[in-house]
Design a protein around this motif. Structure first.
Motif, short mmCIF file in Angstrom:
data_model
loop_
_atom_site.label_atom_id
_atom_site.label_comp_id
_atom_site.label_asym_id
_atom_site.label_seq_id
_atom_site.Cartn_x
_atom_site.Cartn_y
_atom_site.Cartn_z
N GLU A 149 0.81 -1.21 0.05
CA GLU A 149 0.00 0.04 0.03
C GLU A 149 0.79 1.16 -0.04
OE1 GLU A 149 -4.12 -0.03 1.98
OE2 GLU A 149 -2.70 -1.22 3.44
N THR A 150 1.91 1.02 0.54
CA THR A 150 3.09 2.16 0.92
C THR A 150 4.38 1.99 0.16
OG1 THR A 150 3.52 1.67 3.14
CG2 THR A 150 1.45 3.08 2.58
N VAL A 151 5.03 3.08 0.11
CA VAL A 151 6.64 2.97 0.13
C VAL A 151 7.09 2.16 1.15
CG1 VAL A 151 8.82 4.42 -0.22
CG2 VAL A 151 6.82 5.00 -1.26
N GLU A 152 6.66 2.56 2.32
CA GLU A 152 7.29 1.73 3.61
C GLU A 152 6.97 0.27 3.22
OE1 GLU A 152 6.82 5.93 4.21
OE2 GLU A 152 5.18 4.42 3.70
N LEU A 157 8.96 -6.26 2.11
CA LEU A 157 8.72 -7.12 1.19
C LEU A 157 9.71 -8.40 1.23
CD1 LEU A 157 7.48 -5.96 -2.41
CD2 LEU A 157 6.25 -7.18 -0.76
N ALA A 158 9.12 -9.47 1.37
CA ALA A 158 9.73 -10.79 1.35
C ALA A 158 9.28 -11.81 0.11
CB ALA A 158 9.91 -11.75 2.81
N LEU A 185 10.12 0.06 -5.52
CA LEU A 185 10.04 -1.54 -5.97
C LEU A 185 11.41 -1.59 -6.99
CD1 LEU A 185 6.43 -2.29 -6.62
CD2 LEU A 185 7.89 -3.34 -5.10
N GLN A 186 11.50 -0.44 -7.82
CA GLN A 186 12.47 -0.83 -8.84
C GLN A 186 13.80 -0.40 -8.20
OE1 GLN A 186 10.84 2.16 -11.63
NE2 GLN A 186 9.83 0.58 -12.89
N ARG A 188 14.58 -1.33 -5.14
CA ARG A 188 15.00 -2.61 -4.26
C ARG A 188 15.10 -3.99 -4.97
NH1 ARG A 188 11.98 -5.63 0.53
NH2 ARG A 188 13.53 -7.02 1.04
N PHE A 189 14.12 -3.60 -6.09
CA PHE A 189 14.28 -5.17 -6.90
C PHE A 189 14.52 -4.77 -8.38
CE2 PHE A 189 11.01 -5.60 -3.38
CZ PHE A 189 11.76 -6.86 -2.82
N PRO A 190 15.76 -4.25 -8.82
CA PRO A 190 15.85 -4.11 -10.16
C PRO A 190 15.56 -4.78 -11.25
CG PRO A 190 17.97 -3.98 -8.76
CD PRO A 190 16.73 -4.59 -8.26
N ALA A 191 15.22 -6.16 -11.01
CA ALA A 191 14.83 -7.12 -12.23
C ALA A 191 13.14 -7.05 -12.26
CB ALA A 191 15.42 -8.38 -11.93
N ILE A 192 12.54 -6.16 -11.39
CA ILE A 192 11.02 -6.38 -11.26
C ILE A 192 10.54 -5.85 -12.71
CG2 ILE A 192 10.50 -4.20 -10.41
CD1 ILE A 192 8.43 -5.45 -8.52
N ILE A 193 9.21 -6.84 -13.23
CA ILE A 193 9.00 -6.32 -14.43
C ILE A 193 7.50 -5.55 -14.21
CG2 ILE A 193 7.71 -7.37 -16.46
CD1 ILE A 193 9.64 -9.49 -16.17
N GLY A 194 7.42 -4.40 -15.11
CA GLY A 194 6.17 -3.53 -15.02
C GLY A 194 5.31 -3.74 -16.15
N PRO A 195 4.19 -3.27 -16.11
CA PRO A 195 3.21 -3.31 -17.10
C PRO A 195 3.71 -2.30 -18.32
CG PRO A 195 2.20 -2.03 -15.28
CD PRO A 195 3.52 -2.30 -14.66
#
Length: 316
Positions: A149-152, A157-158, A185-186, A188-195
């Motif tokens: 829900e938030t940046v925090e 996230l695990a 998110l990006q 912390r998780f550089p490999a994350i895929i967005g829409p």
């Protein structure tokens, strides 16, 4: 007779109904004319009391769960979308059902499914307990969608595998708040895929942009919408974030706090995507009774989106 004080009303455009809401209401009306009353609707078709009450008067019965519906009457699923288990249960009970899920919400469902099939775990940016979030998370098996829900929330996230993640969002979020969460998110998780194209819908984005355009001109902002309407509540927040300290959600003209507006000379008016134009007219008329009103329409975009109703309702 005392002279009315002068007031400029800045009317945001676009405002009010979006294509998904328009389609959902049409679906209920067409279902009533095709099958007669009662037609059952799982959850409020859209988040607006005036709309829900008027459909109830025509013969729609609103329930929260499919278990409250008889097998032999049609049921409609709300514009917010439903978990996969709901149509599955309707099929098992051999019910006639029509899905009024907004096509832009359905697009997010398809996206989640595609990433899941590619072996990715989903992160969903959204508001806990909102029907759209419940519907989207319910497209995939438990544990496959993590809600933030938030940046925090991003910091704690695990995920199963930080290298195998994708994100989706609720369609009615604050554009600015969501951008901050996506950035976190990006980072912390550089490999994350967005829409490929962002999930926040055109109507939400346009209404927020219109509020940002009128905010510098006004002393107060009124957002016509329901307390349970996510996109309406976001408009209030956008107004405050854009410098309009008095930014209030009102369901109808009768809920306006006139004392709070005394001495004010410029007011902005907008409406959430599930608020009908008749409620906006009602608010403008209430202002005209009390003030010598000048209306200034501030248009930041033009919308010509239209979604077809399901084939079953297009056939006589």
């Amino acid at each position: 007779m005392t002279e009315k004080p002068k007031l400029t009303l800045y009317l945001a455009a676009p405002r009010g109904f979006c294509a998904g809401v328009d389609r959902a209401i049409k679906i209920v009306e067409l279902a009533l004319s095709k099958w007669g009353a009662p037609v059952y609707v799982r959850h409020e078709i859209v988040h607006n009391k005036f709309v829900v009450d008027s459909l109830r008067d025509k013969g729609a019965v609103f329930v929260e769960e499919l278990s409250e519906c008889p097998d032999d009457r049609p049921v409609i699923f709300s514009a917010h979308g439903v978990p996969k288990s709901v149509p599955a249960e309707a099929r098992a009970r051999e019910m006639v059902f029509v899905d009024a899920t907004c096509p832009l919400v359905s697009k997010v469902h398809v996206e989640a499914e595609r990433h899941h099939q590619a072996g990715l775990q989903m992160v969903m940016i959204g508001h806990i307990g909102h029907p759209e979030v419940l519907g989207t998370m319910g497209q995939l098996p438990e544990g496959e969608v993590i809600l933030v829900e938030t940046v925090e929330d991003v910091a704690t996230l695990a995920p199963r595998d930080p290298e195998r993640l994708a994100f989706i969002t609720q369609t009615t979020l604050s554009v600015d708040d969501t951008a901050a969460i996506v950035a976190a998110l990006q980072a912390r998780f550089p490999a994350i895929i967005g829409p490929a194209k962002e999930d926040i819908c055109y109507a939400t984005t346009n209404r927020q942009a219109a509020v940002k355009a009128i905010a510098p001109k006004i002393e107060a902002l009124l957002v016509i919408g329901a307390p349970n309407s996510s996109n309406s509540r976001r408009l209030v927040e956008v107004g405050k974030a854009s410098g309009c300290a008095y930014s209030q959600l009102v369901q109808r003209a009768e809920h306006i706090d006139w004392r709070a507006l005394s001495g004010i000379r410029s007011v902005g008016v907008t409406a959430g995507a599930s608020a009908p134009e008749v409620l906006i007219t009602e608010v403008l008329d209430a202002f005209r009774e009390r003030f010598d009103v000048t209306i200034d329409i501030v248009e930041t975009a033009r919308e010509n989106v239209e979604f077809k109703v399901p084939r079953v309702l297009r056939e006589a």
